[in-house]
Design a protein around this motif. Sequence first.
Motif, PDB file in Angstrom:
ATOM      1  N   ARG A  59       0.808  -1.213   0.000  1.00  0.00           N
ATOM      2  CA  ARG A  59       0.000   0.000   0.000  1.00  0.00           C
ATOM      3  C   ARG A  59       0.852   1.278   0.000  1.00  0.00           C
ATOM      4  NH1 ARG A  59      -3.928  -1.857   4.749  1.00  0.00           N
ATOM      5  NH2 ARG A  59      -1.910  -2.529   5.567  1.00  0.00           N
ATOM      6  N   VAL A  85      -5.851   7.266   4.429  1.00  0.00           N
ATOM      7  CA  VAL A  85      -6.639   8.489   4.623  1.00  0.00           C
ATOM      8  C   VAL A  85      -5.943   9.297   5.717  1.00  0.00           C
ATOM      9  CG1 VAL A  85      -8.876   9.414   5.339  1.00  0.00           C
ATOM     10  CG2 VAL A  85      -8.772   7.308   3.980  1.00  0.00           C
ATOM     11  N   GLY A  93      -5.114   1.185  15.580  1.00  0.00           N
ATOM     12  CA  GLY A  93      -6.047   1.189  14.443  1.00  0.00           C
ATOM     13  C   GLY A  93      -6.140   2.519  13.721  1.00  0.00           C
ATOM     14  N   GLY A 130      -3.493   3.885  11.865  1.00  0.00           N
ATOM     15  CA  GLY A 130      -2.631   3.987  10.688  1.00  0.00           C
ATOM     16  C   GLY A 130      -1.138   4.065  10.919  1.00  0.00           C
ATOM     17  N   LYS A 131      -0.654   3.757  12.117  1.00  0.00           N
ATOM     18  CA  LYS A 131       0.794   3.856  12.346  1.00  0.00           C
ATOM     19  C   LYS A 131       1.534   2.794  11.514  1.00  0.00           C
ATOM     20  CE  LYS A 131       0.376   3.428  16.835  1.00  0.00           C
ATOM     21  NZ  LYS A 131      -1.088   3.277  16.851  1.00  0.00           N
ATOM     22  N   THR A 132       1.088   1.546  11.638  1.00  0.00           N
ATOM     23  CA  THR A 132       1.759   0.476  10.882  1.00  0.00           C
ATOM     24  C   THR A 132       1.550   0.677   9.382  1.00  0.00           C
ATOM     25  OG1 THR A 132       1.378  -0.992  12.756  1.00  0.00           O
ATOM     26  CG2 THR A 132       1.975  -2.035  10.674  1.00  0.00           C
ATOM     27  N   LEU A 133       0.332   1.073   9.002  1.00  0.00           N
ATOM     28  CA  LEU A 133       0.051   1.309   7.584  1.00  0.00           C
ATOM     29  C   LEU A 133       0.975   2.392   7.032  1.00  0.00           C
ATOM     30  CD1 LEU A 133      -1.596   1.080   4.988  1.00  0.00           C
ATOM     31  CD2 LEU A 133      -3.361   2.540   6.015  1.00  0.00           C
ATOM     32  N   TYR A 182      -9.911   4.082  12.456  1.00  0.00           N
ATOM     33  CA  TYR A 182     -10.022   3.713  11.039  1.00  0.00           C
ATOM     34  C   TYR A 182     -10.251   2.202  10.907  1.00  0.00           C
ATOM     35  CZ  TYR A 182      -8.032   8.254   9.686  1.00  0.00           C
ATOM     36  OH  TYR A 182      -7.801   9.593   9.491  1.00  0.00           O
ATOM     37  N   GLU A 197     -13.334   0.408   9.128  1.00  0.00           N
ATOM     38  CA  GLU A 197     -13.049  -0.492   8.003  1.00  0.00           C
ATOM     39  C   GLU A 197     -13.726  -1.851   8.251  1.00  0.00           C
ATOM     40  OE1 GLU A 197      -8.944  -0.789   5.830  1.00  0.00           O
ATOM     41  OE2 GLU A 197      -8.978  -2.220   7.479  1.00  0.00           O
TER      42      GLU A 197
HETATM   43  N1  LIG Z   1      -5.476   6.350   8.175  1.00  0.00           N
HETATM   44  C1  LIG Z   1      -5.934   5.220   7.623  1.00  0.00           C
HETATM   45  N2  LIG Z   1      -6.383   5.215   6.353  1.00  0.00           N
HETATM   46  C2  LIG Z   1      -6.864   4.093   5.794  1.00  0.00           C
HETATM   47  N3  LIG Z   1      -6.926   2.904   6.427  1.00  0.00           N
HETATM   48  C3  LIG Z   1      -6.488   2.844   7.688  1.00  0.00           C
HETATM   49  C4  LIG Z   1      -5.962   3.997   8.360  1.00  0.00           C
HETATM   50  N4  LIG Z   1      -5.599   3.636   9.607  1.00  0.00           N
HETATM   51  C5  LIG Z   1      -5.858   2.327   9.723  1.00  0.00           C
HETATM   52  N5  LIG Z   1      -6.397   1.842   8.582  1.00  0.00           N
HETATM   53  C6  LIG Z   1      -6.802   0.454   8.334  1.00  0.00           C
HETATM   54  O1  LIG Z   1      -6.764  -0.242   9.577  1.00  0.00           O
HETATM   55  C7  LIG Z   1      -5.736  -1.254   9.538  1.00  0.00           C
HETATM   56  C8  LIG Z   1      -5.007  -1.319  10.873  1.00  0.00           C
HETATM   57  O2  LIG Z   1      -4.354  -0.092  11.104  1.00  0.00           O
HETATM   58  P1  LIG Z   1      -2.835  -0.004  11.615  1.00  0.00           P
HETATM   59  O3  LIG Z   1      -2.046   0.791  10.642  1.00  0.00           O
HETATM   60  O4  LIG Z   1      -2.338  -1.376  11.921  1.00  0.00           O
HETATM   61  O5  LIG Z   1      -3.036   0.817  12.946  1.00  0.00           O
HETATM   62  P2  LIG Z   1      -2.011   1.056  14.149  1.00  0.00           P
HETATM   63  O6  LIG Z   1      -0.668   0.564  13.725  1.00  0.00           O
HETATM   64  O7  LIG Z   1      -2.068   2.537  14.392  1.00  0.00           O
HETATM   65  O8  LIG Z   1      -2.565   0.274  15.311  1.00  0.00           O
HETATM   66  C9  LIG Z   1      -4.826  -0.847   8.393  1.00  0.00           C
HETATM   67  O9  LIG Z   1      -4.136  -1.960   7.848  1.00  0.00           O
HETATM   68  C10 LIG Z   1      -5.799  -0.229   7.414  1.00  0.00           C
HETATM   69  O10 LIG Z   1      -6.449  -1.240   6.664  1.00  0.00           O
END
Ligand SMILES: Nc1ncnc2c1ncn2[C@@H]1O[C@H](COP(=O)(O)OP(=O)(O)O)[C@@H](O)[C@H]1O
Length: 330
Positions: A84, A90, A130, A132-135, A284, A288
């Motif tokens: 991605r 977003v 949830g 978007g940190k890992t994303l 997010y 989702e």
């Molecule tokens: N800002 C964002 N925009 C679009 N999708 C998101 C976003 N943040 C999270 N997601 C969705 O939620 C999933 C889990 O988020 P993730 O990045 O693992 O959150 P975190 O690492 O902050 O806990 C992502 O793989 C993606 O599918």
Amino acid sequence: MAKADHIKKLVASFGRNQEFRAATLRIIDDAANQGKRPFAESLRKILDANVRHDYQAVPQPGLTTLASQIDPAADLLDEVAVTRGLNDIVLNPDMRLLIEGIIEERRRSEELRRHRLPISTRLLFSGPSGCGKTLCAEVFARELSMPLYSARIDVIISSFLGETASNLRRLFEFATRKPCILFLDEFDALARTRTDTAEHNELRRVVNSLLLMIERFKGPGLVIAATNLPQFLDEALWRRFDDILSFDPPTEREIELLLTRQFANFPAHFDVSTTISKLVGMSYADIERICFDAIKKAVLKKRKSVSETEFAAALRQETRRKSLTSNRSL
Ligand SMILES: Nc1ncnc2c1ncn2[C@@H]1O[C@H](COP(=O)(O)OP(=O)(O)O)[C@@H](O)[C@H]1O
Ligand SMILES: [Mg+2]
């Protein structure tokens, strides 16, 4: 059309892979910004297939697996699949600007280095799960064409405290040798200030050596640390990062963008904007999941779009799930 300047740069960089890649990436960006996505994507594929990064070792058949097996840091890392990019996340406008700025800076690092300007190499992501940190670590890897490695924090924090610092050293040496995105998730587990334990002095030493490693890290790639619990981070750590990015739950504007994206391929047969207010406060990832559940329900009923009833049922399901998980953590 690509800008004349970019074409001149492209030709001028003949023979220097890294500069040639950077010049081509500028042309790809321009094309994507002008809405010429198919052209941008095919050019990107041609570039990745034909122009090596300077850091990519010339493949030697049979040796690559061996090399990865014997890498002294291999036991501390997992390579994460990267698919991605910037179009798949977003972001609120401020975050988008910040992230695009860092990507631009990295892509044009040669130019900045020539002017002896420092380049961001250390980022701290903070915010609830949830969001978007890992994303975003994946997005950086994709946009900068670098592999993404996630550190195995549980292995690094060895049961023998004395080993934790040497594990960290191996990890940072790896990221200094190999251009990559090194992702340190659950960073708070490493960098907590634990003043109340018997092992205080030893832990203090670990945090101090971590501080030094972060401070000294100058690339070639990026180190990204992420935490859901910023309040537990040692205060001195914050200053060691070039940028701190705060990933917050989506506001109404971002929820709308996320819903539009989720229902782009499988449409909603109702005005989704009426549901936005019910989703405020969720992450997010939660939203989702609600969309996926609603689409699943519609698919199983052999329908071509999601109805308001299916969406409402998916939302109830998520609220129930949330109340169960929050009760458990009490
Ligand atoms: N800002 C964002 N925009 C679009 N999708 C998101 C976003 N943040 C999270 N997601 C969705 O939620 C999933 C889990 O988020 P993730 O990045 O693992 O959150 P975190 O690492 O902050 O806990 C992502 O793989 C993606 O599918
Ligand atoms: Mg995460």
